[in-house]
Scaffold this active site. Structure first.
Site, PDB file in Angstrom:
ATOM      1  N   HIS A  62      -7.154  -1.005  -7.699  1.00  0.00           N
ATOM      2  CA  HIS A  62      -7.784  -0.865  -6.381  1.00  0.00           C
ATOM      3  C   HIS A  62      -8.537  -2.138  -5.997  1.00  0.00           C
ATOM      4  O   HIS A  62      -8.327  -2.717  -4.928  1.00  0.00           O
ATOM      5  CB  HIS A  62      -8.740   0.331  -6.409  1.00  0.00           C
ATOM      6  CG  HIS A  62      -9.535   0.509  -5.159  1.00  0.00           C
ATOM      7  ND1 HIS A  62      -9.233   1.453  -4.206  1.00  0.00           N
ATOM      8  CD2 HIS A  62     -10.618  -0.145  -4.677  1.00  0.00           C
ATOM      9  CE1 HIS A  62     -10.085   1.369  -3.210  1.00  0.00           C
ATOM     10  NE2 HIS A  62     -10.951   0.404  -3.473  1.00  0.00           N
ATOM     11  N   GLU A  63      -9.408  -2.577  -6.879  1.00  0.00           N
ATOM     12  CA  GLU A  63     -10.208  -3.776  -6.570  1.00  0.00           C
ATOM     13  C   GLU A  63      -9.318  -5.002  -6.441  1.00  0.00           C
ATOM     14  O   GLU A  63      -9.574  -5.888  -5.633  1.00  0.00           O
ATOM     15  CB  GLU A  63     -11.268  -4.004  -7.649  1.00  0.00           C
ATOM     16  CG  GLU A  63     -12.309  -2.898  -7.733  1.00  0.00           C
ATOM     17  CD  GLU A  63     -12.933  -2.573  -6.392  1.00  0.00           C
ATOM     18  OE1 GLU A  63     -13.059  -3.464  -5.534  1.00  0.00           O
ATOM     19  OE2 GLU A  63     -13.283  -1.395  -6.180  1.00  0.00           O
TER      20      GLU A  63
ATOM     21  N   HIS B 188      -8.107  -5.351  -2.994  1.00  0.00           N
ATOM     22  CA  HIS B 188      -9.054  -6.062  -2.113  1.00  0.00           C
ATOM     23  C   HIS B 188      -8.917  -7.578  -2.323  1.00  0.00           C
ATOM     24  O   HIS B 188      -8.931  -8.359  -1.374  1.00  0.00           O
ATOM     25  CB  HIS B 188     -10.492  -5.671  -2.440  1.00  0.00           C
ATOM     26  CG  HIS B 188     -10.903  -4.309  -1.948  1.00  0.00           C
ATOM     27  ND1 HIS B 188     -10.747  -3.900  -0.651  1.00  0.00           N
ATOM     28  CD2 HIS B 188     -11.515  -3.271  -2.590  1.00  0.00           C
ATOM     29  CE1 HIS B 188     -11.238  -2.659  -0.517  1.00  0.00           C
ATOM     30  NE2 HIS B 188     -11.704  -2.260  -1.677  1.00  0.00           N
TER      31      HIS B 188
HETATM   32 ZN   LIG Z   1     -12.471  -0.329  -2.167  1.00  0.00          ZN
END
Ligand SMILES: [Zn+2]
Length: 742
Positions: A527-528, A531
């Site tokens: 997830h990170e 980003h």
């Molecule tokens: Zn996030």
């Protein structure tokens, strides 16, 4: 999956939590950002990198130009806490002069001499805020906290000073209203719109008295946010359940015992075991401990953070925050704080956000009833003489997982080595975006745990950026996981490449031993990284529109999307290797993992949505006086909240919402983004699969590279050829797809 992660923007501290709960988010005015450190990223407009430092200040490393190849890197190794206050003061002063030069210009306002000129300002200030955010979230301590308390209201006042500069605003307004605007490029028009609306939304059009009141409100809020987060942190650090005897450890796997023993030793209780008051400690204990009495104790400590009726109780702070936010919204001409916050989001209005949440809430609650029935059946069979309570949920759901899917989380973990999965993410980035990651040595870091990689284009060898990775938990680092951009990609004044970081809280292994993480942690890792890839793919001209500087309810879309590549056979077969045998996850285990993909989605969705709904309703309530405890209880009752679950973040500890403005009336964003995520991944599965190059190219072109240069709804449509409906989201969570879903 619902995340608690945040992405931080330049100059702000973010939160962690279920995607956000930690330091503070900032509200961003275009030029100066205020804010304390908080959870969650604010869709604030970052300031780009390094201007020349004033000579008198050169000895302060926070003010120095970044040196080294590719635009230089932050000199983290030279920073001391005493540098922060003088650096912030000097940088504010410099920014003040830059703004005055633009505002006082005798030339008629044009895009170039006003809107574009502002892109060249606040460079030093932005750098200092970046350092400030990093220290707030990862290197915090009493000495730094005192500076945060002092500086938070001053930084808020500085942001208002700029947005309330009438001469500056008149120039921005003139460019925005001029017929010449139509001749600008699409990106320039978007930038003009962003600047103008940011100023108006911050009160640039108010009369003098109202502006004065705005300033008072913002400064008071900044102090309240700082107190709120420091109170939660104190309750997390000061409460712990100390286990004295072997019998207290019943059911706990070896890794949890070892962590608890280390935590006790760190508290001067060598030979005992400590369950600390953080999510990473609480969750495994509630999952595995067969001591129901101790589960209840650990659970109560955790859900009562900020709500203990003592000096650190947050309820009075919350009432005042809500009152001030309601007053500020009225001053600005909005019905409520929620209407103000959502105006420039993809959802656009609280009503649209509410209707999505309500559409998912009912099937999620229905699923919880089924999950509870399954758990109760197992408990009864074991002879339990009680109804499943909130401190039993995780424990019995593990038993259901084993019974229904023959899947034990402890069976999966030996295959999930942090280092190998990190290589797996790099490989995915290579397949989707053509990136190559190479470790670099000798780059200054703020802690020895931090490592740095250079990112290049595989085909051409072109430098793309740097990726810093700060993986492990430690004292002074907020919990959760988040991404941060130390410098944004831009081409405003020559090509500037980005520097991004990923931060998490894995428990460090013994030297020489691999770090094993849970499946959920592996999802968070991806997830990170999503980003980070959003930042690394950026291809824009103006830094204000770069990378992850997009609407709050759009920013979690690229990150949630990346999670989908973890369970692909390509990743698991090559990178999920058993730490002892080196063998990949066996096909039979892989099949069971996939089969259990929607397991426990009732719980995950309801604990998240309860928080998101309470957040929105608190900010739709207008200026009535609110007692947080009463409001939370009544709202949950009227929603029909299952009594076996509590909110993921109860109001007195809801850092996303009360440690800054960032995710206030904005916790719904994770669900909003997930409708896009679920629908977008189906573009791959409808094509040639997860590694379909054509779809990946379209994704980069329309989503990952454009930052905030296009309206997110348009960007999404150009990727997908249609809007995202709710169907894919419901399929992803294993809920029934509504008959006439739109
Ligand atoms: Zn996030």
């Amino acid at each position: 999956m619902i995340r608690k992660l945040l992405v931080a923007t330049v100059g702000t501290a973010l939160m962690s939590g279920a995607c956000a709960t930690t330091p503070t988010a900032q509200e961003g005015s275009s030029t100066a950002q205020q804010g304390s450190s908080t959870p969650a990223q604010e869709d604030t407009h970052p300031m780009p990198a390094s201007p020349p430092a004033p000579t008198a200040q050169v000895e302060n490393p926070l003010l120095a130009r970044w040196t080294g190849p590719h635009g230089g890197v932050p000199a983290f190794d030279k920073v001391k806490v005493e540098h922060f206050k003088p650096a912030l003061e000097a940088a504010m002063e410099q920014n003040r002069r830059e703004i005055a030069t633009i505002a006082d210009s005798p030339a008629a306002p044009t895009f170039e001499n006003t809107i574009a000129a502002m892109e060249g300002t606040a460079r030093t200030y932005g750098d200092v805020r970046t350092f400030f955010g990093i220290w707030s979230s990862t290197m915090n301590g009493p000495e730094f906290q005192a500076i945060e308390r002092e500086m938070a209201p001053r930084l808020a006042a500085f942001a208002d000073e700029i947005t309330q500069n009438e001469k500056l605003f008149r120039r921005i307004e003139a460019v925005y209203s001029s017929p010449e605007k139509a001749k600008l490029t699409a990106e320039q028009q978007r930038l003009t719109w962003v600047r103008y609306t940011d100023f108006v939304r911050a009160g640039a059009k108010l009369d003098t008295a109202a502006k004065k009141r705005m300033g008072e409100i913002n400064q008071r809020l900044a102090s309240l946010y700082t107190s709120f987060s420091q109170n939660v942190l104190a309750d997390e650090e000061q409460y712990a359940v100390i286990l004295e005897a072997e019998t207290d450890l019943a059911g706990l796997p070896e890794s949890v015992r070892a962590g608890a023993a280390a935590a006790a030793e760190a508290r001067g209780q060598k030979g005992k075991w400590a369950i600390t008051n953080t999510r990473s400690s609480m969750e495994p204990f509630l999952t595995y401990s067969s001591r129901r009495d101790l589960r209840e104790k650990v659970w109560r400590n955790y859900v009562n953070r900020g709500d203990n009726g003592d000096a650190r109780d947050n309820n009075v702070i919350i009432s005042e925050v809500l009152k001030l936010r309601a007053e500020r919204a009225k001053l600005l001409g909005y019905a409520t704080h929620a209407h103000w916050r959502l105006e420039n989001t993809m959802a656009k209005s609280p009503e649209r956000a509410m209707s999505l949440m309500e559409a998912v809430w009912t099937p999620a609650v229905a699923r919880v009833r089924e999950e509870v029935a399954d758990m109760q059946a197992i408990a009864n069979k074991e002879g339990a003489k009680f109804k499943v309570a909130p401190w039993d949920y995780r424990y019995y759901s593990e038993k259901v997982r084993k019974a229904k899917y023959d899947l034990d989380q402890n069976e999966v973990k030996p295959y999930l080595q942090l280092d190998k999965l990190r290589e797996g993410m790099f490989w995915v980035a290579g397949e989707l975006f053509g990136f190559l990651f190479e470790p670099v040595e000798g780059v200054p870091v703020y802690h020895p745990d931090v490592r740095v990689w250079e990112v290049k284009d595989k085909a051409s060898g072109r430098h793309i950026g740097l990726w810093y990775f700060d993986p492990y938990a430690r004292q002074g680092k907020r919990s959760g996981a988040w991404m941060n951009a130390y410098r944004r990609q831009e081409r405003f004044n020559g090509e500037v490449t980005t520097i991004v970081s990923n931060n998490s809280n894995f428990v460090k292994g013994k030297p020489g031993e691999p770090v094993l993480i849970s499946w959920e942690d592996a999802e968070t890792l991806f997830h990170e990284f999503g980003h980070a890839l959003h930042g690394l793919n950026s291809q824009v001209t103006y830094p204000t529109l770069s990378g992850t500087a997009v609407a709050r309810d759009y920013v979690e879309f690229p990150s949630q999307l990346l999670e989908h590549w973890l369970p692909t056979p390509e990743v698991l077969n090559r990178f999920a290797l058993h730490h002892q045998t080196g063998k990949p996850v066996p096909p039979d285990l892989l099949a069971r993992i996939n089969k259990a993909a929607t397991f426990n989605q009732g719980f995950a969705t309801v604990e998240y949505l309860a928080s998101a709904l309470v957040d929105m309703k608190l900010h739709l309530a207008g200026d009535q006086k609110i007692d947080a405890d009463v409001f939370e209880r009544d709202t949950l009752k009227s929603l029909g909240m299952p009594e076996e679950i509590v909110m993921r973040h109860r109001t007195p500890q809801f850092g996303h919402v009360f440690a800054g403005d960032g995710y206030s009336a904005g916790y719904y964003s994770y669900l909003w983004s997930d409708t896009l995520t679920a629908d977008a991944y189906e573009a791959f599965t409808e094509g040639k699969g997860a590694y379909d190059r054509t779809v990946a190219d379209r994704l980069r072109k329309s989503v990952f590279s454009v930052g905030n240069t296009v309206d997110p709804a348009e960007g999404y449509r150009s990727f997908r050829g249609k809007d995202a409906g709710i169907d894919a989201l419901m399929r992803k969570r294993g809920f029934p797809v509504p008959k006439k879903a739109k």
